[in-house]
Scaffold this motif. Structure first.
Motif, PDB file in Angstrom:
ATOM      1  N   PRO A 137       0.895  -1.131   0.007  1.00 49.75           N
ATOM      2  CA  PRO A 137       0.105   0.022   0.165  1.00 49.75           C
ATOM      3  C   PRO A 137       0.811   1.505   0.028  1.00 49.75           C
ATOM      4  O   PRO A 137       2.027   1.203   0.242  1.00 49.75           O
ATOM      5  CB  PRO A 137      -0.793   0.046   1.238  1.00 49.75           C
ATOM      6  CG  PRO A 137       0.023  -0.857   2.194  1.00 49.75           C
ATOM      7  CD  PRO A 137       0.917  -2.014   1.282  1.00 49.75           C
ATOM      8  N   THR A 138       0.355   2.351  -0.151  1.00 51.79           N
ATOM      9  CA  THR A 138       1.039   3.605  -0.385  1.00 51.79           C
ATOM     10  C   THR A 138       1.291   4.264   0.903  1.00 51.79           C
ATOM     11  O   THR A 138       2.177   4.981   1.192  1.00 51.79           O
ATOM     12  CB  THR A 138       0.253   4.606  -1.394  1.00 51.79           C
ATOM     13  OG1 THR A 138      -1.096   4.946  -0.755  1.00 51.79           O
ATOM     14  CG2 THR A 138       0.314   4.108  -2.955  1.00 51.79           C
ATOM     15  N   ALA A 139       0.529   3.892   2.030  1.00 52.94           N
ATOM     16  CA  ALA A 139       0.632   4.550   3.267  1.00 52.94           C
ATOM     17  C   ALA A 139       0.161   3.394   4.230  1.00 52.94           C
ATOM     18  O   ALA A 139      -0.551   2.622   3.898  1.00 52.94           O
ATOM     19  CB  ALA A 139      -0.307   5.702   3.456  1.00 52.94           C
ATOM     20  N   PRO A 140       0.528   3.752   5.440  1.00 49.04           N
ATOM     21  CA  PRO A 140       0.089   2.593   6.434  1.00 49.04           C
ATOM     22  C   PRO A 140      -1.356   3.235   7.087  1.00 49.04           C
ATOM     23  O   PRO A 140      -1.500   3.257   8.314  1.00 49.04           O
ATOM     24  CB  PRO A 140       1.166   2.631   7.597  1.00 49.04           C
ATOM     25  CG  PRO A 140       1.844   4.037   7.584  1.00 49.04           C
ATOM     26  CD  PRO A 140       1.490   4.393   5.978  1.00 49.04           C
ATOM     27  N   THR A 141      -2.318   3.287   6.274  1.00 47.22           N
ATOM     28  CA  THR A 141      -3.542   3.665   6.775  1.00 47.22           C
ATOM     29  C   THR A 141      -4.578   2.684   6.281  1.00 47.22           C
ATOM     30  O   THR A 141      -4.406   2.197   5.274  1.00 47.22           O
ATOM     31  CB  THR A 141      -3.746   4.849   6.268  1.00 47.22           C
ATOM     32  OG1 THR A 141      -4.049   4.956   4.942  1.00 47.22           O
ATOM     33  CG2 THR A 141      -3.015   5.918   6.857  1.00 47.22           C
ATOM     34  N   ALA A 142      -5.649   2.428   6.890  1.00 51.10           N
ATOM     35  CA  ALA A 142      -6.823   1.856   6.234  1.00 51.10           C
ATOM     36  C   ALA A 142      -7.352   2.194   5.187  1.00 51.10           C
ATOM     37  O   ALA A 142      -7.545   1.306   4.045  1.00 51.10           O
ATOM     38  CB  ALA A 142      -8.008   1.551   7.454  1.00 51.10           C
ATOM     39  N   LYS A 143      -7.361   3.599   4.929  1.00 50.67           N
ATOM     40  CA  LYS A 143      -7.877   3.830   3.480  1.00 50.67           C
ATOM     41  C   LYS A 143      -6.826   3.410   2.444  1.00 50.67           C
ATOM     42  O   LYS A 143      -7.251   3.215   1.012  1.00 50.67           O
ATOM     43  CB  LYS A 143      -7.898   5.485   3.544  1.00 50.67           C
ATOM     44  CG  LYS A 143      -8.379   6.146   2.264  1.00 50.67           C
ATOM     45  CD  LYS A 143      -8.481   7.669   2.249  1.00 50.67           C
ATOM     46  CE  LYS A 143      -8.901   8.266   1.110  1.00 50.67           C
ATOM     47  NZ  LYS A 143      -8.988   9.756   0.991  1.00 50.67           N
ATOM     48  N   ALA A 144      -5.684   3.585   2.461  1.00 49.41           N
ATOM     49  CA  ALA A 144      -4.690   2.938   1.540  1.00 49.41           C
ATOM     50  C   ALA A 144      -4.668   1.445   1.347  1.00 49.41           C
ATOM     51  O   ALA A 144      -4.209   1.046   0.452  1.00 49.41           O
ATOM     52  CB  ALA A 144      -3.313   3.589   1.847  1.00 49.41           C
TER      53      ALA A 144
END
Length: 351
Positions: A34-41
């Motif tokens: 993923p592009t970031a360590p967030t649920a959205k990403a």
């Protein structure tokens, strides 16, 4: 009536000879991140990964309901938490580690024969995609392409899926380049030597543990029963590495990690193995993951963090993770030799 043009390509650039000196390319492909360590990403990344029928081969209608009705509602937040534990200022370890490996391979190939092979990196899931990278290589004048999935052992769930992505891309190209694929390199002598050298160097610096555990990524047992060679190739890698390290069979073990769902996966499971070894009196356990070319979530969080906690809770004193080969000189040189062997016969190959 006119037919719609459903092909992509390099209109105006279909013959790059005389413009580009590099006519052959090497496409490294890793899993993705993923592009970031967030649920959205994490959510779209997981949707693409778990939506691949090579990875999960349940009936599509049933798996779609499970994936979108349950998994993608729960797992992104949990996975994002795990990614956050290993994320750095550079971003995802798998992403920058793979980029460093690609750059190292390019430098090594250029050292051997300057300007003849163009190295590029793609991710099977996420960006940069296989399709985008191949199309970009074609625009740069690449007319011969070697695809090298960064999976030493073949599985339909990994290398097979990369082949699917390449095939899907080629179906959309009006003038696809000549194609070669590296199916696996699980028993390549240079690769085995690179693994052994890495472990020996780590032991020389940190001392040697009581036992060595080799943890490979798991797949469902059913896939092996259907003809997937992955289990046998993992065992071959382990045997060759043990012989090269001159380790007794009682001092090295093989296990499989990262299982999901309820059906049986390849055994023994890593989390069970580390607990059992601790219960049997092993105090200092070294763990290496020869199925991963570059460190990632499965090695840095699952092994070095989660399974360390399991080992300590079961009575062990220390679990030390031995890093993947990453962009080490040994891995760069072994992959360069692999590339040279597979491009033999092309004009760009060394005579």
């Amino acid at each position: 009536m006119p037919r719609s043009n459903h092909y992509t390509g390099v209109a105006g650039h279909s013959d790059a000879s005389g413009v580009q000196s590099v006519q052959a390319g090497v496409l490294l492909v890793n899993l993705g991140t993923p592009t970031a360590p967030t649920a959205k990403a994490v959510r779209p990344y997981l949707a693409e990964f778990l939506g691949d029928s090579r990875v999960i081969d349940y009936p599509r209608w049933l798996w779609w309901l499970i994936l979108h009705g349950v998994i993608l509602r729960i797992r992104p937040a949990r996975s994002a938490h795990a990614y956050a534990r290993i994320w750095t200022e550079q971003g995802s370890p798998l992403r920058f580690g793979s980029e460093a490996l690609a750059a190292g391979l390019q430098a090594e190939l250029d050292r051997q024969q300057p300007g003849t092979l163009r190295v590029a990196l793609a991710m099977r899931y996420g960006e940069p995609s296989v399709a985008h990278t191949i199309e970009q290589l074609q625009r740069e004048g690449v007319r011969r392409l070697l695809v090298l999935p960064l999976y030493p052992q073949y599985s339909a769930t990994s290398t097979g899926s990369v082949i699917d992505a390449v095939a899907d891309t080629f179906k959309r190209l009006r003038w696809p380049p000549e194609l070669r694929l590296v199916n696996d390199y699980h028993d390549d002598p240079r690769h085995i030597d690179a693994l052994a050298t890495s472990i020996e160097r780590w032991w020389a610096t940190n001392g040697r543990g009581d036992k060595l555990l080799l943890s490979f990524h798991g797949i469902p047992e059913r896939y092996v029963q259907l003809g997937d060679p992955y289990f046998d190739q993992c065992q071959t890698t382990a045997r060759l590495l043990r012989e090269r390290l001159h380790i007794n069979a009682d001092d090295m073990f093989v296990s499989f990690q990262s299982r999901v769902g309820r059906e049986p996966w390849l055994q023994p499971y890593t989390d069970t193995s580390v607990r059992q070894l601790a219960a049997e009196g092993v105090k200092k356990l070294d763990v290496a993951c020869p199925g991963f070319a570059v460190d990632c979530l499965e090695t840095l969080e699952e092994i070095a963090m989660q399974n360390r906690e399991f080992f300590l809770a079961a009575g062990g004193e220390t679990l030390r993770y031995i890093p993947a080969l990453n962009d080490s000189a040994e891995q760069v040189r072994s992959l360069a030799a692999l590339v040279r062997r597979h491009v033999r016969g092309w004009p760009e190959s060394i005579a």
